[in-house]
Design a protein around this motif. Structure first.
Motif, PDB file in Angstrom:
ATOM      1  N   LEU A  40       0.955  -0.979  -0.040  1.00 36.09           N
ATOM      2  CA  LEU A  40      -0.021  -0.085   0.072  1.00 36.09           C
ATOM      3  C   LEU A  40       0.910   1.314  -0.007  1.00 36.09           C
ATOM      4  N   ILE A  41       0.775   1.957  -0.810  1.00 33.38           N
ATOM      5  CA  ILE A  41       1.646   3.283  -1.150  1.00 33.38           C
ATOM      6  C   ILE A  41       0.772   4.463  -1.166  1.00 33.38           C
ATOM      7  N   ILE A  42       1.160   5.658  -0.179  1.00 36.18           N
ATOM      8  CA  ILE A  42       0.697   6.880  -0.239  1.00 36.18           C
ATOM      9  C   ILE A  42       1.618   7.717  -1.215  1.00 36.18           C
ATOM     10  N   SER A  43       1.400   8.035  -2.294  1.00 34.70           N
ATOM     11  CA  SER A  43       2.383   9.076  -3.159  1.00 34.70           C
ATOM     12  C   SER A  43       1.996  10.433  -3.057  1.00 34.70           C
ATOM     13  N   GLY A  44       2.967  11.033  -3.386  1.00 35.79           N
ATOM     14  CA  GLY A  44       2.968  12.284  -3.741  1.00 35.79           C
ATOM     15  C   GLY A  44       4.444  13.064  -3.914  1.00 35.79           C
ATOM     16  N   ASN A  45       4.450  14.307  -3.896  1.00 31.32           N
ATOM     17  CA  ASN A  45       5.861  14.830  -4.215  1.00 31.32           C
ATOM     18  C   ASN A  45       6.306  14.427  -5.608  1.00 31.32           C
ATOM     19  N   PRO A  46       5.928  14.784  -6.715  1.00 35.03           N
ATOM     20  CA  PRO A  46       6.241  14.216  -7.832  1.00 35.03           C
ATOM     21  C   PRO A  46       7.748  14.702  -8.269  1.00 35.03           C
ATOM     22  N   LYS A  47       8.268  13.420  -8.821  1.00 37.28           N
ATOM     23  CA  LYS A  47       9.741  13.261  -9.284  1.00 37.28           C
ATOM     24  C   LYS A  47      10.090  14.320 -10.354  1.00 37.28           C
ATOM     25  N   THR A  48      11.327  14.526 -10.437  1.00 42.17           N
ATOM     26  CA  THR A  48      11.513  15.226 -11.829  1.00 42.17           C
ATOM     27  C   THR A  48      11.301  14.025 -13.132  1.00 42.17           C
ATOM     28  N   GLN A  49      10.461  14.433 -13.981  1.00 46.82           N
ATOM     29  CA  GLN A  49      10.076  13.198 -14.827  1.00 46.82           C
ATOM     30  C   GLN A  49      11.423  12.849 -15.698  1.00 46.82           C
TER      31      GLN A  49
ATOM     32  N   GLU B  14      21.460   5.808   7.873  1.00 46.00           N
ATOM     33  CA  GLU B  14      22.383   6.571   8.574  1.00 46.00           C
ATOM     34  C   GLU B  14      22.400   8.025   8.041  1.00 46.00           C
ATOM     35  N   LYS B  15      22.449   7.887   6.381  1.00 46.22           N
ATOM     36  CA  LYS B  15      22.429   9.033   5.574  1.00 46.22           C
ATOM     37  C   LYS B  15      21.109   9.794   5.892  1.00 46.22           C
ATOM     38  N   TYR B  16      20.262   9.002   6.025  1.00 41.24           N
ATOM     39  CA  TYR B  16      18.876   9.729   6.273  1.00 41.24           C
ATOM     40  C   TYR B  16      18.790  10.489   7.609  1.00 41.24           C
ATOM     41  N   GLN B  17      19.348   9.873   8.382  1.00 41.89           N
ATOM     42  CA  GLN B  17      19.338  10.525   9.768  1.00 41.89           C
ATOM     43  C   GLN B  17      20.239  11.775   9.927  1.00 41.89           C
ATOM     44  N   LYS B  18      21.438  11.793   9.165  1.00 40.49           N
ATOM     45  CA  LYS B  18      22.178  12.896   9.000  1.00 40.49           C
ATOM     46  C   LYS B  18      21.523  13.775   8.361  1.00 40.49           C
ATOM     47  N   ASN B  19      20.961  13.692   7.186  1.00 46.11           N
ATOM     48  CA  ASN B  19      20.056  14.580   6.352  1.00 46.11           C
ATOM     49  C   ASN B  19      18.943  15.244   7.014  1.00 46.11           C
ATOM     50  N   VAL B  20      18.316  14.510   7.947  1.00 46.21           N
ATOM     51  CA  VAL B  20      17.252  14.959   8.857  1.00 46.21           C
ATOM     52  C   VAL B  20      17.997  16.127   9.561  1.00 46.21           C
ATOM     53  N   LYS B  21      18.985  15.960  10.165  1.00 47.37           N
ATOM     54  CA  LYS B  21      19.530  16.941  10.995  1.00 47.37           C
ATOM     55  C   LYS B  21      19.877  18.150  10.335  1.00 47.37           C
ATOM     56  N   MET B  22      20.460  18.253   9.124  1.00 45.67           N
ATOM     57  CA  MET B  22      20.824  19.131   8.048  1.00 45.67           C
ATOM     58  C   MET B  22      19.529  20.023   7.694  1.00 45.67           C
ATOM     59  N   ASN B  23      18.524  19.112   7.412  1.00 42.42           N
ATOM     60  CA  ASN B  23      17.448  19.783   6.954  1.00 42.42           C
ATOM     61  C   ASN B  23      16.657  20.577   7.977  1.00 42.42           C
TER      62      ASN B  23
ATOM     63  N   ALA C 270      11.540  18.392   8.331  1.00 42.81           N
ATOM     64  CA  ALA C 270      12.835  17.754   8.033  1.00 42.81           C
ATOM     65  C   ALA C 270      12.734  16.240   8.158  1.00 42.81           C
ATOM     66  N   ILE C 271      11.943  15.744   9.033  1.00 44.43           N
ATOM     67  CA  ILE C 271      11.886  14.143   8.903  1.00 44.43           C
ATOM     68  C   ILE C 271      10.945  13.699   7.581  1.00 44.43           C
ATOM     69  N   ASP C 272       9.991  14.291   7.526  1.00 40.71           N
ATOM     70  CA  ASP C 272       9.060  13.711   6.351  1.00 40.71           C
ATOM     71  C   ASP C 272       9.712  14.073   5.041  1.00 40.71           C
ATOM     72  N   THR C 273      10.422  15.278   4.733  1.00 39.49           N
ATOM     73  CA  THR C 273      11.063  15.559   3.493  1.00 39.49           C
ATOM     74  C   THR C 273      12.205  14.662   3.198  1.00 39.49           C
ATOM     75  N   GLU C 274      13.044  14.245   4.123  1.00 38.04           N
ATOM     76  CA  GLU C 274      14.077  13.262   3.824  1.00 38.04           C
ATOM     77  C   GLU C 274      13.743  11.678   3.899  1.00 38.04           C
ATOM     78  N   TRP C 275      12.425  11.544   4.713  1.00 34.82           N
ATOM     79  CA  TRP C 275      11.592  10.282   4.662  1.00 34.82           C
ATOM     80  C   TRP C 275      11.312   9.620   3.315  1.00 34.82           C
ATOM     81  N   VAL C 276      10.571  10.572   2.647  1.00 32.72           N
ATOM     82  CA  VAL C 276      10.281  10.389   1.100  1.00 32.72           C
ATOM     83  C   VAL C 276      11.482  10.029   0.207  1.00 32.72           C
ATOM     84  N   LEU C 277      12.541  10.930   0.292  1.00 35.07           N
ATOM     85  CA  LEU C 277      13.726  10.460  -0.313  1.00 35.07           C
ATOM     86  C   LEU C 277      14.282   9.298  -0.118  1.00 35.07           C
ATOM     87  N   HIS C 278      14.486   8.781   1.288  1.00 32.82           N
ATOM     88  CA  HIS C 278      14.991   7.510   1.641  1.00 32.82           C
ATOM     89  C   HIS C 278      13.913   6.442   1.214  1.00 32.82           C
ATOM     90  N   VAL C 279      12.571   6.357   1.202  1.00 33.59           N
ATOM     91  CA  VAL C 279      11.801   5.263   0.746  1.00 33.59           C
ATOM     92  C   VAL C 279      12.006   5.077  -0.615  1.00 33.59           C
TER      93      VAL C 279
END
Length: 761
Positions: free
Chosen positions: A210-219, A730-739, A688-697
């Motif tokens: 089951l997927i919740i979609s959003g934030n369109p990628k660059t095509q 680990e990259k996700y966690q680091k990026n959350v802090k930076m965001n 910060a969490i959600d922006t990076e989580w979408v990228l991480h998934v």
């Protein structure tokens, strides 16, 4: 155990009879006493009370096997009960027994129609017993507003018994873990679940996320060019297919051609990650995915087909770029590729429940998987009446054309005898082909291939009329009994004709179960040809010899047909199990990460009275840790601190002062409303969490696509997925802090009637 359950069922039916003439008010008082003093009331008395309530509103007195099935549900096992044995009544008793034990119970069905049907059937029964029930359907959004307020919906989830579907519940679980305000979050109990048609949901649909979609990628601009490239390749020279494993990979020649075509020195380098992904997708779509089996084209759009049921899955799309690759192949408009904001599989969703049980007509063949994956034991419940259905021998044919005309003649013969016919096909395309043949031959019929709904269920009910011919895909109308007329019963009952053996014996048994319910007459028969899909996937040498004979099929030939089908189904069963098990292990990595992130989000949205000094300390620590580990100080300040300043050098003290000043300014901005500062902090952290989580998934899905035994020849795919997945987390966690640092330092605040945050990312 079955003897004990049988004895309890017999005693319960005797007790039911003793309370048959008491008033509804007295029966309700007895039930309320049971709910309060459950430990002191014998199980057979509890069952007797609910059985009498069932009789009063439906006219049915539960059979012994239905009561036995309910006890299986109470013991958190799977009750295998044949089609027509009355699983709806079994569920009512099982639900009541769980409520009596102090549990909140959810009954899951495959679609809204079945959920509403079962809820309507039982609501008056449970009302009489003093048990609250609710039906939960999709909470649709209209004009930006939900049909139902969160508080009202939460109250409905808090009742003793909830009827819903696995998809509705799954999506609400995901959405509730995306909210930024605790008041908007639904709380789920994950206490007890009873799953109807449990094999369909936890086996067939287990891997469909089951997927919740959003934030369109660059095509991506790769779809057209990779489609063009793979269409130039030759099988077994440039690429190889293992159809039994549904896998495809490039050979050395194909890799070399790709490097020349795309002008790259090394195809499998990190810089070509996206390119390799799109080549693999295009290969899969071009050579493994078939129109009419995996998808259909309707107008200018591609629609996904459930490969087990043959249903069109409205609103569902293929993920990871597969949808866009198919659209390219079929030359229709290419849809936008969205990122996955949140996802979960049914495997993980249902493993969250403390108590889990279910019902189906076909679970025993997969009993080992249910034990290994879900810790669920399968109990075969005897039929209420002896099965007298006649399962006829398979009819074998050399060509598909021979088979189709043999089936047409057989249907005409059965209609002439006054019987009703249900023709089950492997795919939508196949159903349409038989439908065209029948119309040409003047055979009136109905066709069921669309999504299940009330209309489909009603057509299935009518399929038992004299002379009725119904063409359907695998489980069209599953959950609805076909009731045959008296004259059809006398003529021999419902005839189920299956146009080929399916990939799994379990599915064969499902469609055979359409006939012979509750001791009725009926027949089943399979028609098989050498051009069937099962032989395409597993081409046995002896069958090729039969095909080349061009003569009548001998007894020995029939034996080889039979053995080949059994072998193919056995291989498919093993393959599907291993695939589900391996995917579950891979999914576990993302599942653990998801639970950590969701838990962190919950802590944030439920937290109040944020300490200003504590928040300053956190942000300063993030900034200084990063500052100490980068080479380009000015770029760090430009990106995360303030892009208006142009100093040549920044030291730790200056950065610390800038952060303190920024946070103090925010505090002063909302000085008259201190609680607003808490909300601002929460929004900054969640963003910060959600922006990076979408990228991480999204990264994890890409990783899943390319990590396989062909991509990493000397490495274990699971171990490699887990290893790289941990690095990415680990990259996700680091990026959350930076965001978060960027959000604090660079978010703009607009204050009109309300305070509005404009984030920099």
């Amino acid at each position: 155990m079955q003897r004990k359950w049988t004895r309890i069922a017999e005693e319960a039916l005797k007790i039911r009879k003793t309370i048959e003439f008491i008033s509804n008010e007295e029966l309700k008082k007895i039930s309320q006493n049971i709910l309060i003093n459950e430990k002191n009331i014998p199980l057979e008395y509890q069952i007797g009370v609910v059985s009498e309530a069932i009789r009063r509103f439906t006219g049915y007195i539960p059979y012994k096997n239905q009561i036995i099935g309910a006890q299986v549900l109470k013991e958190n096992m799977i009750a295998e009960m044949a089609t027509g044995e009355g699983k709806t009544i079994t569920a009512v008793i099982g639900l009541y027994l769980h409520v009596v034990s102090g549990h909140r119970v959810m009954l899951f069905t495959q679609n809204d129609y079945l959920a509403k049907r079962d809820y309507d059937f039982s609501k008056d029964i449970f009302s009489l017993l003093g048990v609250k029930t609710e039906l939960i359907k999709s909470n649709e959004s209209k004009n930006g507003k939900l049909d139902e307020k969160i508080n009202d919906r939460q109250k409905r989830y808090n009742v003793s018994i909830v009827y819903t579907t696995n998809e509705v519940f799954g999506f609400e679980y995901l959405l509730s873990n995306l909210v930024s305000d605790g008041k908007e979050k639904l709380e789920f109990h994950f206490d007890t679940a009873i799953v109807d048609e449990i094999d369909s949901i936890l086996l067939d649909d287990a891997q469909n996320p089951l997927i919740i979609s959003g934030n369109p990628k660059t095509q991506s601009n790769y779809f057209n060019i990779t489609h063009e490239f793979v269409s130039l390749l030759d099988e077994n020279i440039d690429f190889e297919i293992n159809s039994s494993q549904s896998s495809i990979w490039l050979l050395r020649s194909g890799i070399k051609k790709a490097e020349i075509f795309f002008r790259t020195d090394k195809l499998f380098s990190f810089s070509n990650f996206e390119l390799v992904k799109h080549i693999l997708i295009s290969l899969r779509v071009e050579y493994l995915m078939q129109k009419g089996e995996d998808y259909i084209v309707v107008g200018d759009s591609v629609k996904l087909i459930d490969n087990v049921s043959g249903r069109v899955l409205e609103g569902s799309l293929f993920e990871d770029g597969i949808q866009q690759a198919i659209e390219t192949k079929e030359n229709v408009s290419i849809s936008r590729e969205n990122r996955s904001m949140a996802s979960v599989t049914f495997q993980h969703l249902f493993r969250k429940f403390k108590n889990l049980s279910g019902m189906t007509g076909t679970a025993y063949l997969n009993r080992n998987e249910f034990i290994n994956v879900y810790n669920l034991k399968v109990i075969r419940v005897k039929r209420n009446r002896t099965l007298i259905r006649d399962d006829l021998s398979d009819q074998y044919h050399i060509t598909l054309q021979d088979k189709m005309y043999a089936i047409k003649n057989r249907v005409e013969n059965l209609i002439g005898l006054g019987r009703s016919v249900l023709l089950i096909t492997e795919s939508i395309d196949s159903a349409e082909i038989y439908s065209k043949l029948f119309w040409l031959e003047g055979i009136k019929h109905s066709v069921l291939t669309a999504s299940q709904n009330m209309l489909e269920a009603e057509i299935i009910k009518q399929a038992g009329k004299k002379g009725a011919v119904t063409i359907a895909t695998v489980i069209a109308g599953r959950g609805t009994d076909i009731k045959i007329d008296h004259d059809v019963e006398i003529a021999g009952g419902l005839a189920v004709i299956i146009t080929e053996h399916f990939k799994l014996r379990r599915i064969d048994l499902q469609v055979m179960g359409r006939s012979g319910r509750q001791g009725e007459n009926g027949t089943t028969e399979f028609h098989v040809s050498l051009e069937d899909k099962i032989f395409q996937e597993y081409p046995f040498k002896y069958l090729e010899k039969i095909k080349n004979k061009h003569k009548n099929i001998t007894k020995l030939d029939k034996f080889y047909f039979y053995i080949s089908i059994k072998r193919a189904q056995s291989k498919n069963k093993e393959k599907d199990y291993l695939e589900r098990f391996n995917n579950l292990q891979m999914d576990e990595t993302l599942h653990v990460q998801r639970e950590l992130v969701y838990d962190k989000r919950n802590q944030i949205i439920q937290r109040k009275d944020v300490s200003l000094n504590e928040f300053k300390t956190i942000i300063i620590k993030i900034a200084l840790e990063t500052f100490q580990n980068i080479d380009d100080t000015e770029q760090f300040v430009m990106d995360y601190i303030d892009d208006h300043l142009t100093r040549e050098y920044y030291d730790e003290k200056i950065i610390e002062q800038m952060i303190i000043q920024r946070i103090d300014n925010i505090k002063q901005l909302v000085a008259k409303n201190p609680e607003v500062f808490d909300k601002i902090v929460n929004q900054l952290i969640l963003k910060a969490i959600d922006t990076e989580w979408v990228l991480h998934v999204d990264r994890m899905q890409k990783l899943r696509l390319i990590i396989n035994k062909r991509s990493f020849v000397q490495l274990n795919p699971l171990q490699e997925y887990q290893r790289v997945g941990q690095i990415l987390f680990e990259k996700y966690q680091k990026n959350v802090k930076m965001n978060l640092l960027m959000g604090v330092m660079r978010t703009r605040f607009e204050k009109n009637d309300n305070l509005r945050l404009i984030f920099p990312y």
